[in-house]
Design a protein around this motif. Sequence first.
Motif, PDB file in Angstrom:
ATOM      1  N   ASN A  80       0.793  -1.226   0.000  1.00 40.13           N
ATOM      2  CA  ASN A  80       0.000   0.000   0.000  1.00 40.13           C
ATOM      3  C   ASN A  80       0.827   1.279   0.000  1.00 40.13           C
ATOM      4  OD1 ASN A  80      -3.045  -0.635   0.266  1.00 40.13           O
ATOM      5  ND2 ASN A  80      -2.009  -2.143   1.541  1.00 40.13           N
ATOM      6  N   LEU A  81       2.123   1.186   0.193  1.00 38.78           N
ATOM      7  CA  LEU A  81       2.968   2.373   0.288  1.00 38.78           C
ATOM      8  C   LEU A  81       2.890   3.251  -0.959  1.00 38.78           C
ATOM      9  CD1 LEU A  81       5.000   4.141   1.738  1.00 38.78           C
ATOM     10  CD2 LEU A  81       6.812   2.600   0.926  1.00 38.78           C
ATOM     11  N   GLU A  82       2.899   2.662  -2.122  1.00 40.27           N
ATOM     12  CA  GLU A  82       2.879   3.450  -3.358  1.00 40.27           C
ATOM     13  C   GLU A  82       1.626   4.323  -3.446  1.00 40.27           C
ATOM     14  OE1 GLU A  82       2.915   2.846  -8.199  1.00 40.27           O
ATOM     15  OE2 GLU A  82       3.761   1.266  -6.940  1.00 40.27           O
ATOM     16  N   ARG A  83       0.482   3.768  -3.084  1.00 41.05           N
ATOM     17  CA  ARG A  83      -0.757   4.562  -3.135  1.00 41.05           C
ATOM     18  C   ARG A  83      -0.732   5.680  -2.095  1.00 41.05           C
ATOM     19  NH1 ARG A  83      -3.945  -0.329  -3.584  1.00 41.05           N
ATOM     20  NH2 ARG A  83      -4.291  -0.753  -5.771  1.00 41.05           N
ATOM     21  N   TYR A  90       2.742  12.445   3.035  1.00 34.44           N
ATOM     22  CA  TYR A  90       4.178  12.270   3.231  1.00 34.44           C
ATOM     23  C   TYR A  90       4.566  11.880   4.659  1.00 34.44           C
ATOM     24  CZ  TYR A  90       4.168  14.303  -1.385  1.00 34.44           C
ATOM     25  OH  TYR A  90       3.917  14.540  -2.706  1.00 34.44           O
ATOM     26  N   GLU A  91       3.886  12.428   5.654  1.00 30.53           N
ATOM     27  CA  GLU A  91       4.187  12.024   7.033  1.00 30.53           C
ATOM     28  C   GLU A  91       3.870  10.546   7.239  1.00 30.53           C
ATOM     29  OE1 GLU A  91       2.482  14.605   9.980  1.00 30.53           O
ATOM     30  OE2 GLU A  91       3.262  16.393   8.984  1.00 30.53           O
ATOM     31  N   LEU A  92       2.760  10.101   6.662  1.00 29.11           N
ATOM     32  CA  LEU A  92       2.410   8.690   6.764  1.00 29.11           C
ATOM     33  C   LEU A  92       3.411   7.832   5.998  1.00 29.11           C
ATOM     34  CD1 LEU A  92       0.557   6.458   7.779  1.00 29.11           C
ATOM     35  CD2 LEU A  92      -0.943   6.908   5.807  1.00 29.11           C
ATOM     36  N   CYS A  93       3.898   8.321   4.863  1.00 32.38           N
ATOM     37  CA  CYS A  93       4.910   7.579   4.099  1.00 32.38           C
ATOM     38  C   CYS A  93       6.146   7.327   4.956  1.00 32.38           C
ATOM     39  CB  CYS A  93       5.324   8.349   2.845  1.00 32.38           C
ATOM     40  SG  CYS A  93       4.066   8.414   1.564  1.00 32.38           S
TER      41      CYS A  93
END
Length: 105
Positions: A80-83, A90-93
């Motif tokens: 799910n990282l790409e989505r 960005y903070e969640l990435c």
Amino acid sequence: MIEDFDDIEWEMEFNGDSGLKGVIDDLADNAGEFSVMICTKVCDAIDNGKSSVIIAYMAGDYDLEVIATEDKYLEVLELNLERVEEEEEYELCIRVRDKIKELKS
């Protein structure tokens, strides 16, 4: 697993009236939002030492719950990282990447 569904605050609810195809269509239309929610819930579960987390629930003629379990956390985050990046969360990435590193170590 979960004994009392009434006490759970669901992040997403689907209308079972549209059937499974309707749920799949809804998920496809909102894939980015769903990935953000999944990653947030899994990161929170890791932080809180939970062995599983309920992502979504569909009520209707049949009940369907989407659950991520601890043995799948790494795979779920990686998938799910790409989505999440596409949603510009960005903070969640950063949080997801940190959790991926933590799970791989």
